[in-house]
Scaffold this motif. Structure first.
Motif, PDB file in Angstrom:
ATOM      1  N   VAL A 111       0.897  -1.078  -0.094  1.00  0.00           N
ATOM      2  CA  VAL A 111      -0.052   0.303  -0.025  1.00  0.00           C
ATOM      3  C   VAL A 111       1.128   1.235   0.011  1.00  0.00           C
ATOM      4  CG1 VAL A 111      -1.824   1.440   1.232  1.00  0.00           C
ATOM      5  CG2 VAL A 111      -1.943  -1.222   1.254  1.00  0.00           C
ATOM      6  N   PHE A 112       0.822   1.948  -1.193  1.00  0.00           N
ATOM      7  CA  PHE A 112       1.606   3.307  -1.204  1.00  0.00           C
ATOM      8  C   PHE A 112       0.865   4.628  -1.039  1.00  0.00           C
ATOM      9  CE2 PHE A 112       2.933   6.476  -4.480  1.00  0.00           C
ATOM     10  CZ  PHE A 112       4.127   6.970  -3.455  1.00  0.00           C
ATOM     11  N   THR A 113       1.255   5.208  -0.244  1.00  0.00           N
ATOM     12  CA  THR A 113       0.695   6.745   0.016  1.00  0.00           C
ATOM     13  C   THR A 113       1.545   7.851  -0.099  1.00  0.00           C
ATOM     14  OG1 THR A 113      -0.824   5.640   1.631  1.00  0.00           O
ATOM     15  CG2 THR A 113      -1.052   7.911   1.459  1.00  0.00           C
ATOM     16  N   GLU A 114       1.314   8.702  -0.958  1.00  0.00           N
ATOM     17  CA  GLU A 114       2.115   9.903  -1.221  1.00  0.00           C
ATOM     18  C   GLU A 114       1.306  11.081  -0.542  1.00  0.00           C
ATOM     19  OE1 GLU A 114       4.611  11.724  -4.906  1.00  0.00           O
ATOM     20  OE2 GLU A 114       2.686  10.760  -5.289  1.00  0.00           O
ATOM     21  N   TRP A 115       2.099  12.034   0.167  1.00  0.00           N
ATOM     22  CA  TRP A 115       1.669  13.482   0.695  1.00  0.00           C
ATOM     23  C   TRP A 115       2.917  14.291   0.632  1.00  0.00           C
ATOM     24  CZ3 TRP A 115      -0.352  14.359   6.430  1.00  0.00           C
ATOM     25  CH2 TRP A 115      -1.018  15.586   6.449  1.00  0.00           C
ATOM     26  N   MET A 116       3.122  14.782  -0.511  1.00  0.00           N
ATOM     27  CA  MET A 116       4.470  15.427  -0.567  1.00  0.00           C
ATOM     28  C   MET A 116       4.669  16.642   0.315  1.00  0.00           C
ATOM     29  SD  MET A 116       5.802  13.538  -2.617  1.00  0.00           S
ATOM     30  CE  MET A 116       7.324  14.610  -2.979  1.00  0.00           C
ATOM     31  N   GLU A 141     -10.881  -3.275   0.242  1.00  0.00           N
ATOM     32  CA  GLU A 141     -12.182  -3.182   1.226  1.00  0.00           C
ATOM     33  C   GLU A 141     -11.607  -2.481   2.222  1.00  0.00           C
ATOM     34  OE1 GLU A 141     -13.581  -7.174   1.398  1.00  0.00           O
ATOM     35  OE2 GLU A 141     -14.481  -7.471  -0.348  1.00  0.00           O
ATOM     36  N   ARG A 142     -10.616  -2.908   2.803  1.00  0.00           N
ATOM     37  CA  ARG A 142     -10.250  -2.089   4.178  1.00  0.00           C
ATOM     38  C   ARG A 142      -9.683  -0.803   3.948  1.00  0.00           C
ATOM     39  NH1 ARG A 142      -9.908  -4.202   9.479  1.00  0.00           N
ATOM     40  NH2 ARG A 142     -11.130  -5.671   8.608  1.00  0.00           N
ATOM     41  N   LEU A 143      -9.030  -0.511   2.938  1.00  0.00           N
ATOM     42  CA  LEU A 143      -8.630   0.835   2.510  1.00  0.00           C
ATOM     43  C   LEU A 143      -9.749   1.723   2.145  1.00  0.00           C
ATOM     44  CD1 LEU A 143      -5.654   0.423   0.195  1.00  0.00           C
ATOM     45  CD2 LEU A 143      -5.583   1.130   2.537  1.00  0.00           C
ATOM     46  N   ASN A 144     -11.035   1.320   1.705  1.00  0.00           N
ATOM     47  CA  ASN A 144     -12.127   2.178   1.566  1.00  0.00           C
ATOM     48  C   ASN A 144     -12.718   2.621   2.911  1.00  0.00           C
ATOM     49  OD1 ASN A 144     -12.026   1.575  -1.344  1.00  0.00           O
ATOM     50  ND2 ASN A 144     -13.410   0.065  -1.058  1.00  0.00           N
ATOM     51  N   TYR A 145     -12.480   1.924   4.075  1.00  0.00           N
ATOM     52  CA  TYR A 145     -12.941   2.193   5.402  1.00  0.00           C
ATOM     53  C   TYR A 145     -11.887   3.273   5.899  1.00  0.00           C
ATOM     54  CZ  TYR A 145     -13.828   2.036  10.337  1.00  0.00           C
ATOM     55  OH  TYR A 145     -14.013   2.384  11.603  1.00  0.00           O
ATOM     56  N   ALA A 146     -10.519   2.950   5.698  1.00  0.00           N
ATOM     57  CA  ALA A 146      -9.577   3.683   6.320  1.00  0.00           C
ATOM     58  C   ALA A 146      -9.238   5.114   5.683  1.00  0.00           C
ATOM     59  CB  ALA A 146      -8.227   2.804   6.233  1.00  0.00           C
ATOM     60  N   VAL A 182      -5.544  13.023   0.547  1.00  0.00           N
ATOM     61  CA  VAL A 182      -4.549  11.808   0.655  1.00  0.00           C
ATOM     62  C   VAL A 182      -5.169  10.505   0.333  1.00  0.00           C
ATOM     63  CG1 VAL A 182      -2.819  10.554   2.252  1.00  0.00           C
ATOM     64  CG2 VAL A 182      -3.176  13.065   2.272  1.00  0.00           C
ATOM     65  N   THR A 183      -4.917   9.733  -0.788  1.00  0.00           N
ATOM     66  CA  THR A 183      -5.476   8.602  -1.100  1.00  0.00           C
ATOM     67  C   THR A 183      -4.555   7.442  -1.363  1.00  0.00           C
ATOM     68  OG1 THR A 183      -6.904  10.189  -2.446  1.00  0.00           O
ATOM     69  CG2 THR A 183      -6.771   7.615  -2.871  1.00  0.00           C
TER      70      THR A 183
END
Length: 427
Positions: free
Chosen positions: A49-54, A112-117, A125-126
């Motif tokens: 799971v990769f998340t970017e928040w520059m 499915e769990r990411l949709n909740y988180a 931030v996606t």
């Protein structure tokens, strides 16, 4: 039980022979369908799971992105472990599943769990899932040979033409771009002018963002004709940005060019890609999908690149940076050669040792049948033909003939004892 099995086989010898022939033919097709790779895939069954928040520090990323994701992903069934890493502007979460879990079932549960988180993360931030590849999925690297094209144009060519074309190849999970500059419009604001015109930096950002968009209207009918009304507002060049109004000063519009300058530049880079010490290049990394035949994927990518190369600008060609097919084919050919040599040597030794062609044939014929069955099992367990698996088959040839020799000697011994017993009974 073994004696009964031997008796049953002897009484139905033609049926046993028919089964052996069927398994041998099945094994030949299994050899053709079995994936080929140089090394076995020993990587863990994981979903990234990769998340970017520059622009955010590692501590902020850890507290506001990584921790909420890890806390919510722990409830997924059949998870073995969760690892996470926070760095400047980016977060990586590695969800490790049990080895017997289907990778696509795992990706569905994580999604499915990411949709909740998502609701627990900061605005805009996606988190996204990484490609459905493995740790050994980087099978092919390429770069451009374009001496007359700058790095920005090369990166645009890679991102908007080559990448999309190669992603259509079956078995390719992702084509990751590297090198060059990602083109962007850069607005250099003069703070003194902002203060003079009483315009904030946030107002400039919002105005520029709002003016880079197409808007829809409605249908307008006039004289039995229908016209569709729409507003065209997408930015096409630097001049369009310069003319955007960000405020007013004594009734006079304040445009972007009044408070700063606009230029075309490249995005911030954290590294470069150098080829053989001769300078920077731009290219891509082909990641093979989980469980795919790496050798076939590489060959299909090469064929696709021949078609893609026809549409490249004049003077631009592909060059290979890394090609695992060379290692795959070299390793497999070497193992195949050694395997054939070992079969020949073992067959000669068996013939010389027994010195009876019928007994030797019954033992030697077990070798190809056993090898064919081993490929059926490789496909059943999802294993590829690689250095480890083929070497294991080669080492097992000695065990195969040992069993046959022992059974033949035992049969001859029992026959000899039976003949001697019959002769002693005869007066």
């Amino acid at each position: 039980m073994i004696q009964n099995l031997i008796k049953l086989s002897l009484r139905n010898r033609y049926f046993v022979l028919l089964i052996a022939i069927g398994l041998f033919i099945w094994g030949i097709f299994a050899v053709r369908d079995n994936p080929i790779d140089a090394i076995p895939d020993l990587s863990e069954n994981q979903v990234i799971v990769f998340t970017e928040w520059m622009g955010r520090s590692p501590q902020i990323i850890e507290d506001q992105v990584t921790f909420p994701l890890v806390s919510n992903l722990q409830g997924i069934p059949k998870i073995k472990n969760i690892r996470a890493s926070s760095m400047f502007g980016m977060s990586f979460v590695y969800v490790i599943f049990e080895d017997n879990v289907d990778i696509y079932w795992a990706r569905t549960r994580v999604m499915e769990r990411l949709n909740y988180a998502q609701r627990l993360l900061p605005q805009d931030v996606t988190p996204t899932l990484g490609p459905d590849g493995t740790g050994v999925g980087h099978v092919f690297w390429y770069h451009f040979d374009a001496p007359k094209m700058d790095l920005g144009d090369q990166r645009a060519l890679q991102d908007w033409y080559v990448k999309f074309a190669l992603q259509t190849v079956p078995g390719v999970a992702e084509v990751a771009s590297f090198g060059g500059f990602e083109k962007q419009y850069q607005l250099i604001v003069d703070p003194v002018k902002l203060q003079y015109y009483n315009v904030s930096l946030m107002e400039v950002m919002n105005k520029v963002k709002a003016n880079n968009n197409d808007v829809g209207g409605r249908k307008f009918e006039m004289a039995d004709m229908a016209y569709v009304i729409r507003g065209l507002g997408y930015i096409k060049n630097v001049a369009d940005i310069e003319e955007i109004a960000v405020g007013n000063y004594n009734g006079i519009p304040v445009r972007v060019k009044d408070i700063g300058s606009v230029q075309m530049g490249g995005d911030l880079r954290l590294g470069i890609f150098d080829a053989d010490g001769e300078g920077e290049v731009v290219g891509g990394i082909v990641v093979a999908r989980y469980g795919e035949n790496a050798d076939k994927v590489i060959n299909d990518v090469k064929e696709k690149m021949k078609d893609v190369e026809k549409g490249l600008p004049e003077g631009v060609t592909f060059k290979t940076s890394y090609d695992r097919s060379t290692l795959i084919e070299g390793a497999i050919d070497n193992i195949k050669t050694k395997l054939i040599e070992e079969i020949i040597v073992v067959a000669i030794i068996v013939i010389l040792f027994l010195f009876h062609w019928r007994s030797a044939l019954s033992i030697i014929i077990q070798i190809p049948v056993t090898i064919a069955i081993s490929f059926i099992l490789l496909n059943a367990f999802g294993l590829s033909s690689n250095i480890m698996s083929l070497t294991g088959i080669a080492l097992a040839i000695g065990v195969i003939v040992d069993n046959g020799i022992i059974m033949s000697e035992n049969a001859y011994k029992n026959l000899s004892d039976w003949q001697n017993h019959q002769q002693n009974k005869t007066p």
